[in-house]
Scaffold this active site. Structure first.
Site, PDB file in Angstrom:
ATOM      1  N   MET A   1       0.849  -1.184   0.000  1.00  0.00           N
ATOM      2  CA  MET A   1       0.000   0.000   0.000  1.00  0.00           C
ATOM      3  C   MET A   1       0.890   1.241   0.000  1.00  0.00           C
ATOM      4  O   MET A   1       1.804   1.338   0.828  1.00  0.00           O
ATOM      5  CB  MET A   1      -0.917  -0.033   1.224  1.00  0.00           C
ATOM      6  CG  MET A   1      -1.954  -1.162   1.105  1.00  0.00           C
ATOM      7  SD  MET A   1      -3.143  -1.214   2.469  1.00  0.00           S
ATOM      8  CE  MET A   1      -2.128  -1.884   3.746  1.00  0.00           C
ATOM      9  N   MET A   2       0.571   2.156  -0.892  1.00  0.00           N
ATOM     10  CA  MET A   2       1.416   3.336  -1.101  1.00  0.00           C
ATOM     11  C   MET A   2       1.665   4.082   0.204  1.00  0.00           C
ATOM     12  O   MET A   2       0.707   4.392   0.923  1.00  0.00           O
ATOM     13  CB  MET A   2       0.745   4.323  -2.064  1.00  0.00           C
ATOM     14  CG  MET A   2       0.394   3.733  -3.402  1.00  0.00           C
ATOM     15  SD  MET A   2       1.777   3.669  -4.502  1.00  0.00           S
ATOM     16  CE  MET A   2       1.712   5.285  -5.194  1.00  0.00           C
ATOM     17  N   GLN A  53       5.155  -5.082  -6.381  1.00  0.00           N
ATOM     18  CA  GLN A  53       4.051  -4.688  -7.252  1.00  0.00           C
ATOM     19  C   GLN A  53       4.487  -3.563  -8.184  1.00  0.00           C
ATOM     20  O   GLN A  53       4.988  -2.528  -7.735  1.00  0.00           O
ATOM     21  CB  GLN A  53       2.833  -4.228  -6.465  1.00  0.00           C
ATOM     22  CG  GLN A  53       1.657  -4.019  -7.436  1.00  0.00           C
ATOM     23  CD  GLN A  53       0.427  -3.444  -6.782  1.00  0.00           C
ATOM     24  OE1 GLN A  53       0.448  -2.334  -6.271  1.00  0.00           O
ATOM     25  NE2 GLN A  53      -0.656  -4.206  -6.794  1.00  0.00           N
ATOM     26  N   CYS A  83      -5.644   0.313  -9.258  1.00  0.00           N
ATOM     27  CA  CYS A  83      -5.573   1.645  -8.660  1.00  0.00           C
ATOM     28  C   CYS A  83      -6.352   2.662  -9.509  1.00  0.00           C
ATOM     29  O   CYS A  83      -6.122   2.760 -10.711  1.00  0.00           O
ATOM     30  CB  CYS A  83      -4.117   2.088  -8.517  1.00  0.00           C
ATOM     31  SG  CYS A  83      -3.994   3.727  -7.779  1.00  0.00           S
ATOM     32  N   ASN A 194      -9.722 -10.046  -2.021  1.00  0.00           N
ATOM     33  CA  ASN A 194      -9.317  -8.864  -1.250  1.00  0.00           C
ATOM     34  C   ASN A 194     -10.478  -7.871  -1.204  1.00  0.00           C
ATOM     35  O   ASN A 194     -11.308  -7.821  -2.095  1.00  0.00           O
ATOM     36  CB  ASN A 194      -8.083  -8.221  -1.929  1.00  0.00           C
ATOM     37  CG  ASN A 194      -7.801  -6.812  -1.429  1.00  0.00           C
ATOM     38  OD1 ASN A 194      -7.964  -5.830  -2.164  1.00  0.00           O
ATOM     39  ND2 ASN A 194      -7.387  -6.684  -0.183  1.00  0.00           N
ATOM     40  N   ARG A 217      -6.003  -2.737   4.769  1.00  0.00           N
ATOM     41  CA  ARG A 217      -6.145  -1.794   5.878  1.00  0.00           C
ATOM     42  C   ARG A 217      -6.219  -2.477   7.228  1.00  0.00           C
ATOM     43  O   ARG A 217      -5.615  -2.011   8.203  1.00  0.00           O
ATOM     44  CB  ARG A 217      -7.380  -0.914   5.640  1.00  0.00           C
ATOM     45  CG  ARG A 217      -7.163   0.067   4.507  1.00  0.00           C
ATOM     46  CD  ARG A 217      -8.450   0.665   4.035  1.00  0.00           C
ATOM     47  NE  ARG A 217      -9.328  -0.323   3.393  1.00  0.00           N
ATOM     48  CZ  ARG A 217     -10.476  -0.053   2.812  1.00  0.00           C
ATOM     49  NH1 ARG A 217     -10.912   1.187   2.799  1.00  0.00           N
ATOM     50  NH2 ARG A 217     -11.198  -0.996   2.238  1.00  0.00           N
TER      51      ARG A 217
HETATM   52  C1  LIG Z   1      -3.083   3.933   1.813  1.00  0.00           C
HETATM   53  C2  LIG Z   1      -3.391   2.865   0.821  1.00  0.00           C
HETATM   54  C3  LIG Z   1      -2.528   2.628  -0.219  1.00  0.00           C
HETATM   55  C4  LIG Z   1      -2.782   1.621  -1.151  1.00  0.00           C
HETATM   56  N1  LIG Z   1      -1.866   1.382  -2.124  1.00  0.00           N
HETATM   57  C5  LIG Z   1      -2.043   0.310  -2.946  1.00  0.00           C
HETATM   58  C6  LIG Z   1      -1.039  -0.070  -3.866  1.00  0.00           C
HETATM   59  O1  LIG Z   1       0.044   0.526  -3.954  1.00  0.00           O
HETATM   60  N2  LIG Z   1      -1.282  -1.135  -4.661  1.00  0.00           N
HETATM   61  C7  LIG Z   1      -2.446  -1.864  -4.577  1.00  0.00           C
HETATM   62  O2  LIG Z   1      -2.613  -2.841  -5.295  1.00  0.00           O
HETATM   63  N3  LIG Z   1      -3.404  -1.514  -3.742  1.00  0.00           N
HETATM   64  C8  LIG Z   1      -3.217  -0.458  -2.906  1.00  0.00           C
HETATM   65  N4  LIG Z   1      -4.197  -0.125  -2.005  1.00  0.00           N
HETATM   66  C9  LIG Z   1      -5.455  -0.911  -1.992  1.00  0.00           C
HETATM   67  C10 LIG Z   1      -5.330  -2.111  -1.058  1.00  0.00           C
HETATM   68  O3  LIG Z   1      -4.271  -2.951  -1.458  1.00  0.00           O
HETATM   69  C11 LIG Z   1      -6.607  -2.938  -1.053  1.00  0.00           C
HETATM   70  O4  LIG Z   1      -6.840  -3.453  -2.323  1.00  0.00           O
HETATM   71  C12 LIG Z   1      -7.822  -2.121  -0.627  1.00  0.00           C
HETATM   72  O5  LIG Z   1      -7.535  -1.258   0.462  1.00  0.00           O
HETATM   73  C13 LIG Z   1      -8.975  -3.055  -0.222  1.00  0.00           C
HETATM   74  O6  LIG Z   1      -8.536  -4.008   0.712  1.00  0.00           O
HETATM   75  P1  LIG Z   1      -8.682  -3.783   2.309  1.00  0.00           P
HETATM   76  O7  LIG Z   1     -10.137  -3.524   2.562  1.00  0.00           O
HETATM   77  O8  LIG Z   1      -8.193  -5.072   2.905  1.00  0.00           O
HETATM   78  O9  LIG Z   1      -7.828  -2.624   2.680  1.00  0.00           O
HETATM   79  C14 LIG Z   1      -3.962   0.858  -1.057  1.00  0.00           C
HETATM   80  C15 LIG Z   1      -4.841   1.096   0.006  1.00  0.00           C
HETATM   81  C16 LIG Z   1      -4.562   2.081   0.945  1.00  0.00           C
HETATM   82  C17 LIG Z   1      -5.523   2.301   2.087  1.00  0.00           C
END
Ligand SMILES: Cc1cc2nc3c(=O)[nH]c(=O)nc-3n(C[C@H](O)[C@H](O)[C@H](O)COP(=O)(O)O)c2cc1C
Length: 318
Positions: A1-2, A53, A83, A194, A217
Site C-alpha cells: 500500500m502506497m 508490485q 488503482c 481482497n 487496511r
Molecule cells: C493507503 C493505501 C494505499 C494503497 N496502495 C495500494 C497499492 O500501492 N497497490 C495496490 O494494489 N493496492 C493499494 N491499495 C489498496 C489495497 O491494497 C486494497 O486493495 C484495498 O484497500 C482493499 O482491501 P482492504 O479492505 O483489505 O484494505 C492501497 C490502500 C490504501 C488504504
C-alpha cells in the site's frame, strides 16, 4: 500500500505472520528502471516471500522492471490493475487497464519472458458501471493465457470518475461472489480475494471458496490480526503483542545504527495494541516520543511497559 508498506512495515508484519505473502506498494516501472533503486526496492531478507508490485502499461518497460525486481530477489512480480487515482489514470495504468485486456496480456507476457519468478495481477471486477461477468472473465482468460496463474481480486468495481481513491475502497459494493465464481469456473488459477476483510472469521470464511485472502487496511491498523490468522491457519503458539514486538528489537537497533530514524519504524507499530486496554497509551508514547532527537529502543520498551501495566496483557484466544 502506497506510503504504508515499506520495508520496515514488512519486516514487522513478517515477524507477526511468518507464513504470509507480503507485497510492496506499487512502484512504477519507470521508477524501477531509472529511479533510486536502493530506496524504491529496499527489502530485508527476512521479508521473503515478498512480491514487488509494479505499475505501468508499456510491455517493454514492465518486462525490464520485472527483471530488475526478480534479480533484486523479489519472489513474485505483481501488476497493478486496480488503482483508480487520477494520476494513475492519466498515466494509463492501474484500474483503467481492465478495459485493455490485450495490453495487460502483452505486459504480462513481457514480464514472464524477462523474469523467472511468478507474474501475477491484482485487479478489480470492472470499471465504472460495467458489471458484465463475461467481460470480467474474458479479461482474466486473456491475461491468464499470457502466463499469469494467480489473480488477487479486489472484489468491487473501480469508479474512474467522481470518487477519490479512498472512496473507491469504500463506496463501490463488494461482491465476493464474483471471486468465488471465478475460482469455481477457473479452478486451475490461484484466486486470492481482497477488499473489506476485517476479522479473523471473515478472512477464514473466504478460504472455503478461494485460495487465499489478502488483507490491506485491517492488517495495517490491527497488525495483531495477522498473527492470529497465521497461528489459526498454519499452527504454532500464539504470542503476546509485547513478546512479538520485543523480537523486533535487534532489527530496530540495527536500523538506528544505520541512521534510520525511530519514527520511520514506529509509525507502523501504532496499531499493535488496537482495541486493547492501554492501546491509546501505546500510540501516544510512540507518537510523542519517536520523532525526538536520539529516540531509541528504550522508547518502545517504555510504550510496551506502560501498555502492559494497564491490564497485564493477555493472549487472545485464537
Ligand atoms: C493507503 C493505501 C494505499 C494503497 N496502495 C495500494 C497499492 O500501492 N497497490 C495496490 O494494489 N493496492 C493499494 N491499495 C489498496 C489495497 O491494497 C486494497 O486493495 C484495498 O484497500 C482493499 O482491501 P482492504 O479492505 O483489505 O484494505 C492501497 C490502500 C490504501 C488504504
Amino acid at each position: 500500500m502506497m506510503d504504508w508498506t515499506d520495508t520496515h512495515c514488512r519486516v514487522f508484519h513478517r515477524l507477526l505472520a511468518p507464513h504470509a505473502r507480503l507485497y510492496t506498494e506499487m512502484v512504477h516501472a519507470n521508477a524501477v528502471i531509472h529511479g533510486d533503486r536502493a530506496r524504491l526496492l529496499a527489502m530485508d531478507p527476512v521479508e521473503h516471500p515478498v512480491a514487488l508490485q509494479l505499475g505501468g502499461s508499456e510491455p517493454e518497460l514492465l518486462g525490464a522492471a520485472a527483471k530488475i525486481g526478480a534479480d533484486h530477489g523479489f519472489d513474485e512480480i505483481n501488476l497493478n490493475c486496480g488503482c483508480p487515482s487520477d494520476r494513475v489514470q492519466a498515466g494509463r495504468f492501474g484500474a483503467c487497464l481492465m478495459r485493455e485486456p490485450q495490453l495487460v496480456a502483452d505486459s504480462v507476457a513481457a514480464m514472464v519472458e524477462n523474469c523467472d519468478v511468478p507474474v501475477t495481477v491484482k485487479c478489480r471486477l470492472g470499471v465504472d458501471d460495467d458489471h458484465d461477468w463475461d467481460r470480467f472473465l474474458a479479461f482474466i482468460d486473456t491475461v491468464a493465457n499470457a502466463g499469469c496463474g494467480m489473480f488477487v481480486i479486489h472484489a468491487r468495481n473501480a469508479w474512474l470518475q467522481g470518487l477519490s481513491p479512498k472512496e473507491n475502497r469504500e463506496v463501490p459494493p463488494l461482491r465476493y461472489d464474483w471471486a468465488y465464481r471465478l475460482k469455481h469456473e477457473r479452478p486451475q488459477l490461484q484466486i486470492v480475494v481482497n477488499g473489506g476483510i476485517a476479522t479473523q472469521d471473515e478472512a477464514t470464511s473466504h478460504l472455503a471458496h478461494t485460495d487465499g485472502a489478502m488483507l490491506g487496511r485491517a492488517a495495517y491498523h490491527d497488525p495483531y490480526l495477522l498473527h492470529r490468522l497465521d497461528v489459526a491457519w498454519f499452527g504454532g503458539e500464539l504470542r503476546t503483542r509485547g513478546e512479538l514486538l520485543r523480537a523486533l528489537r535487534p532489527y530496530v537497533e540495527d536500523q538506528l545504527a544505520r541512521g534510520v530514524y525511530l519514527k520511520h519504524i514506529t509509525r507502523h507499530l501504532l496499531g499493535l495494541f488496537a482495541g486493547e486496554r492501554g492501546g491509546r497509551a501505546f500510540r501516544q508514547v510512540l507518537s510523542e516520543g519517536a520523532h525526538k532527537p536520539g529516540a531509541d529502543w528504550s522508547l518502545v520498551e517504555q510504550a510496551i511497559e506502560i501498555t502492559e501495566s494497564f491490564a497485564g496483557e493477555r493472549v487472545d484466544a485464537a
